[in-house]
Design an enzyme around this catalytic site. Structure first.
Site, PDB file in Angstrom:
ATOM      1  CB  ALA B 220      -1.123   0.028   1.022  1.00 56.59           C
ATOM      2  CB  ALA B 241       8.058  -1.094  -3.111  1.00 58.23           C
ATOM      3  CG  HIS B 242       5.910   2.738   0.295  1.00 58.93           C
ATOM      4  ND1 HIS B 242       6.390   3.495  -0.501  1.00 58.93           N
ATOM      5  CD2 HIS B 242       6.759   1.706   0.193  1.00 58.93           C
ATOM      6  CE1 HIS B 242       7.268   3.619   0.161  1.00 58.93           C
ATOM      7  NE2 HIS B 242       7.900   2.191   0.596  1.00 58.93           N
ATOM      8  CG  ASN B 243       3.136   5.644  -2.341  1.00 54.55           C
ATOM      9  OD1 ASN B 243       4.040   5.056  -1.003  1.00 54.55           O
ATOM     10  ND2 ASN B 243       2.843   7.164  -2.463  1.00 54.55           N
ATOM     11  CB  SER B 261       8.360   6.479  -5.266  1.00 56.85           C
ATOM     12  OG  SER B 261       7.645   6.510  -3.902  1.00 56.85           O
TER      13      SER B 261
END
Lengths: 341, 341, 341
Positions: B220, B241-243, B261
């Site tokens: 998330a 991974a996140h973002n 990201s």
């Protein structure tokens, strides 16, 4: 579980140096040895730990004589590690012994055949028309899909997921979270560059004495079978794609990835994080060191591979040694060339 | 499930060479073909298997004429594999058809909206305020956290874990053991070098027709969203991974890792075990061969990458060819230099 | 959950530029900011997003003065990100607050000790003789084997699998699908080249404040312990083999693999997809960039590693720069040599 030294001497046909009456209550390393513990000594790397151990007893090799006196009782045997491993097995068996019978709630479908003396943990799920052999242990949260077959003495640890139609042999071990028989990564690419799924209506077949590590994934064949041969051992987090065939007694370390339709022979060894492209053929006895990236087939034979793309390890390491000196080498050469002008 | 040859001829508008009355009972490869089986032949690599097959029928290309007589009935069609894939789909649909209704025990929270004709397997868990579309299949041991939304016709296989607030589109497939929406690996480093967790209060959004492989993990966003675009297919054991934001119709093979990201465009292809560093941007159509390590951004375009750090594949392979000869090359050069002195 | 600007000003001891009465209803990025949202600005990379944001409020650094007027209320604070992270934590805590008490059905064995205020989700499994501290949260489908110990305030997310005898400290977080304490990949090779399993009767010990990512696997020691030190954070899909020891406050990114019996010090950082061979020792502060393959020990010290086999990163990148030019360099040199003849 405990043993007296004299029991162990008799059982392993050992010669004893030291007291026969001590009671052994647990197994230990030499370094962490405490009174009541038994360890083993078979590698001279651990000689310091041996002479300093607080363990009460140590298995030592038949020809070994201590250089100084030592408090621990010494049991001289042909193969110290094997004796030790037999005690490990005994402790393990005792721990597992209680996992028999059925815990509730658990789910079982229609038309299931079940052998004697099995364990079904709470929240385990057995689908329809499943066939389960004798002495099988199915821990909590295991999913066994419809039409699966499981041989005698096989163990499925908590959370293993076995898709419909999978065939699992006898004396296999499937660790927690392993996923066996999901649809492989197969798609038709449409003209627009989008993907249409090809379902998998084949399955996975694990022969006898196969071991599958935690969270490893083995995909079902599109049609036909993904096959893991007898006695092959697969570590954690390994990916085996659809339609792969792996031979007998091959060892595959953690995080290896094997792409679709590749065939791997018997007695191969694949080091951790190795990747193998699709539609290749590795013959018997091929070895890959860790992190190799194999992009072509290799014939049967005692070759060891490294690098990506992988080639013979010794040659790779020789090239890599040059690579490590590359900046310097080229500079020196430039200097020499300049000075010779 | 079975078909007569004449049914298949009519259905696929095929021309037939051979008997129309044979009954087809299963799908097979040419190699493993047995009476009652139908296979397909569209790649000349399999010409030997074609002439030796024991299958009862084979889909062949429209312009194909066998060099010798063959026992199997031949159904000439525009695209043999597509016809075959349609039969695969039919078998698959029949197998899945029974997974409707609710098995017990299963858990459902408060304020849940559920569409018609869904399947909830035993031990599946649906949290509070979840919204589930029509024809959704939720297998055993699936966890669906609070406030999750799931579109129509989506399938969650056994043991998939969907964290709270995740949004899943229609016609998605989430394979066993996939974990969607865990908190990403985000920490503040304290002055002493220790770590303090940054929780994730963002979520994961999967567009329509996304597929997520077994044991794959998608984290998330810290705040905001981790996004997987329409029609993108992700294989097993992949880390997102996140973002991260991934575009449409991108294909990501097993064991790929994408750091936080990073943005990936449409129609990209990432080979197995590729790794991508954080905060990068890969444009549309970028392709990475297996095991690439991508450490900088690449613009939209039909580039193919290899190596770590990754650069253009052809150039990489040319350098690597030199690398493989490096030991020899430098030795030869030394020899030449010596002999010229 | 909502706050007025004036509440936030007081709480974070901020100076305010703008209206104190606006009500903040959610957290946001500057890019995705909407009325009612609060973001933070601390990195000049995001200066455009800052001046264009539609968020109602932004935390900014103490010395910052906007170049033009801006609609958002600005809260000047010592550390904008830390203030923002505290609000994230507050939202997170509120979301988790409801997970208390026991959902049914859930399973609990004999001789279990349980602290106050815990959560046990539906279909969670607690074996015999387990000891669970206060304020522990155990989500659905978690398996906790016999004789496990879990410290206060620890969270086990859905589907985490904890094998018997594992010890987990306080304030740990175990994410979904992590498998802790499976038997390591240990076998005796028989003369015929086949394998005999060595069971694991050791365990895994996680110190306080350890975090284990989704679908990560940590194997039990053969005898003795696999140890993860205080405050160490491990990301998703990581493999930690049997008898590994990891120190304090070490960070390990996704898909790293650590082979058996390797020891890793305090404050190390391992980039994604790094692999480490067995029986090595990495001292404190050693850092590996992503995809390193570590094949020898490195002493304590601020070294950064790259490549396979790994060596000092700057040196690696310098050699790799030469590698990338290798084809050209050798060609040029050949040309020069020819022309000089």
């Amino acid at each position: 579980m405990q043993w007296t030294i004299s029991e162990l001497v008799e059982r392993f046909d050992a010669s004893l140096l030291g007291s026969a009456n001590t009671v052994i209550t647990h197994l230990c390393t030499l370094e962490e040895g405490k009174p009541g513990g038994i360890g083993f000594f078979s590698n001279s790397k651990y000689v310091t730990a041996f002479y300093q151990t607080n363990a009460s007893a140590v298995f030592v090799p038949k020809d070994f004589k201590p250089a100084t006196s030592i408090a621990a009782a010494l049991l001289s045997v042909e193969n110290p590690y094997e004796c030790f491993a037999m005690l490990i097995e005994e402790v393990h068996q005792e721990r597992m012994a209680s996992k028999r019978g059925i815990e509730f709630p658990s789910y079982i479908g229609e038309g299931v055949t079940v052998g004697e003396n099995i364990y079904r943990g709470a929240f385990s799920y057995i689908g329809d028309h499943v066939s389960i052999g004798k002495h099988v242990q199915i821990y909590s949260h295991v999913y066994v899909g419809d039409y699966v077959t499981i041989g005698d003495h096989t163990i499925l640890y908590s959370g293993a997921k076995i898709a419909p139609y999978t065939v699992i042999g006898s004396r296999c071990i499937i660790h927690s979270g392993a996923v066996i028989g999901s649809a492989g990564f197969g798609f038709i690419t449409n003209a627009a560059g989008t993907y249409k799924r090809i379902q998998a209506i084949g399955n996975v077949v694990l022969a006898d004495e196969v071991e599958i590590g935690s969270n490893t994934t083995i995909d079902a064949a599109t049609i036909d079978k993904t096959i893991i041969g007898k006695g092959t051992k697969i570590d954690n987090l390994v990916q085996v794609a659809h339609n792969v065939q792996i031979g007998k007694h091959t060892a595959i370390a953690a995080q290896v990835g094997i792409s679709g339709s590749t065939k791997i022979g018997d007695y191969c060894k694949l080091g951790g994080q190795t990747g193998i492209a699709g539609h290749l053929h590795l013959g018997d006895y091929v070895t890959a060191l860790g992190r190799a990236g194999i992009t072509r087939s290799f014939k049967k034979g005692h070759i060891t591979l490294s690098g990506t793309p992988a080639f013979e390890s010794k040659k790779f390491l020789s090239c890599y040694a040059r690579f490590k000196n590359l900046a310097q080498l080229l500079e020196k050469r430039n200097d020499r060339e300049k000075s010779s002008k």
